[in-house]
Write an enzyme that holds these catalytic residues in place. Structure first.
Site, short mmCIF file in Angstrom:
data_model
loop_
_atom_site.label_atom_id
_atom_site.label_comp_id
_atom_site.label_asym_id
_atom_site.label_seq_id
_atom_site.Cartn_x
_atom_site.Cartn_y
_atom_site.Cartn_z
N ARG A 50 4.30 -40.37 10.49
CA ARG A 50 5.31 -41.07 11.29
C ARG A 50 5.94 -40.07 12.27
O ARG A 50 7.00 -39.50 12.00
CB ARG A 50 6.38 -41.69 10.40
CG ARG A 50 5.83 -42.75 9.44
CD ARG A 50 6.94 -43.28 8.55
NE ARG A 50 6.43 -44.30 7.63
CZ ARG A 50 7.18 -44.91 6.71
NH1 ARG A 50 8.46 -44.59 6.60
NH2 ARG A 50 6.66 -45.82 5.91
N ASP A 52 7.95 -38.35 15.24
CA ASP A 52 9.25 -38.64 15.84
C ASP A 52 9.13 -38.86 17.34
O ASP A 52 8.09 -38.61 17.95
CB ASP A 52 10.22 -37.48 15.58
CG ASP A 52 10.64 -37.38 14.12
OD1 ASP A 52 10.60 -38.40 13.41
OD2 ASP A 52 11.01 -36.26 13.70
N ARG A 198 9.41 -28.64 12.87
CA ARG A 198 10.23 -28.22 14.00
C ARG A 198 11.29 -27.20 13.60
O ARG A 198 11.60 -26.28 14.36
CB ARG A 198 10.87 -29.44 14.66
CG ARG A 198 9.86 -30.33 15.38
CD ARG A 198 10.46 -31.67 15.78
NE ARG A 198 11.63 -31.50 16.64
CZ ARG A 198 12.49 -32.48 16.92
NH1 ARG A 198 12.31 -33.68 16.39
NH2 ARG A 198 13.51 -32.25 17.71
#
Length: 248
Positions: A50, A52, A198
């Site tokens: 999924r 972002d 990230r």
């Protein structure tokens, strides 16, 4: 009902991410509406990851059930036609057994984080790399990455909005390389926490700049506190590379 496995490439800019949301256009919505356009069916597309908002994909695996049986090549061509206005490419479509799950059968997910490490800002790669002007020490970044490799509690490296029951994950790969002006961070694991890649990238860049030492990254990991780790790197430098599955 026939199930099909799709392989997608997409530019995440302009999307709110993979999953349907009320605040903008999602890649999932583009695929589901594309299938509806040529089958008349309302389907649910399930992805291996999924991603972002702003995150790209080089080869995202997706599955969808289509009652109207047809050759996989016809589905590929029809879907490619109907998603064409959007930055989404249908790389391939194949029929799979009805129990296949793009999400739950995946045994490894790989991500790439791209950093343009030069003084000049990007033109051709704008929106597709994180521009860092200060020279980065890749050797120091790799020494820091070694502390994150393996089985750990990654509480320090997940978003406050992460909904996972546990922060314990096994990081199979975390490597930093330089190719000319580009620094690349490659990581792989069975699954990741929200924003984990990230945050690791942002932390490693601080090491590369000399703001952190590799030992401080180890301490941040042990702290199990998000405030102990570095910043969250921009979404536009991140790419979902591939999903791996057991042999058929």
């Amino acid at each position: 009902m026939p199930r099909y496995r799709l392989m997608l490439e997409y530019d995440g800019a302009g999307f709110v991410g993979w999953q349907r949301q009320t605040n903008g256009l999602a890649v999932q919505q583009v695929i589901e509406e594309g299938i509806h356009a040529f089958t008349g069916e309302t389907v649910t597309a399930i992805a291996a990851g999924r991603t972002d908002s702003g995150v790209h994909a080089l080869a995202m695996t997706v599955h969808a059930d289509i009652a109207r049986e047809m050759p996989a090549s016809k589905i590929r061509d029809a879907l490619a036609h109907h998603v064409r206005p959007h930055p989404v490419t249908v790389l391939s479509v194949e029929a799979v057994h009805e129990g296949f799950s793009a999400r739950f059968d995946c045994v490894k997910r790989q991500y790439l984080y791209r950093i343009l490490n030069r003084a000049a800002v990007p033109a051709l790669n704008r929106g597709r790399v994180w521009h860092v002007a200060q020279p980065l020490d890749v050797d120091a970044m790799n020494r820091a990455a070694a502390h994150l490799h393996g089985h750990h509690d990654f509480e320090s490296f997940r978003s406050a909005h992460c909904q996972a029951d546990t922060a314990v994950k096994t990081l199979d790969t975390l490597e930093v390389t330089r190719e000319g002006e580009e620094v690349r961070i490659v990581c792989s694991a069975r699954s990741f926490l929200h924003n984990q890649v990230r945050i690791m990238a942002g932390t490693l860049v601080d090491v590369g700049k000399g703001r952190w030492t590799p030992a401080e990254v180890r301490a941040a990991l042990k702290a199990r506190d998000r405030t102990a780790a570095g910043p969250t790197a921009p979404a536009h430098g991140l790419y979902f590379v591939k999903a791996e599955y057991p042999p058929r």
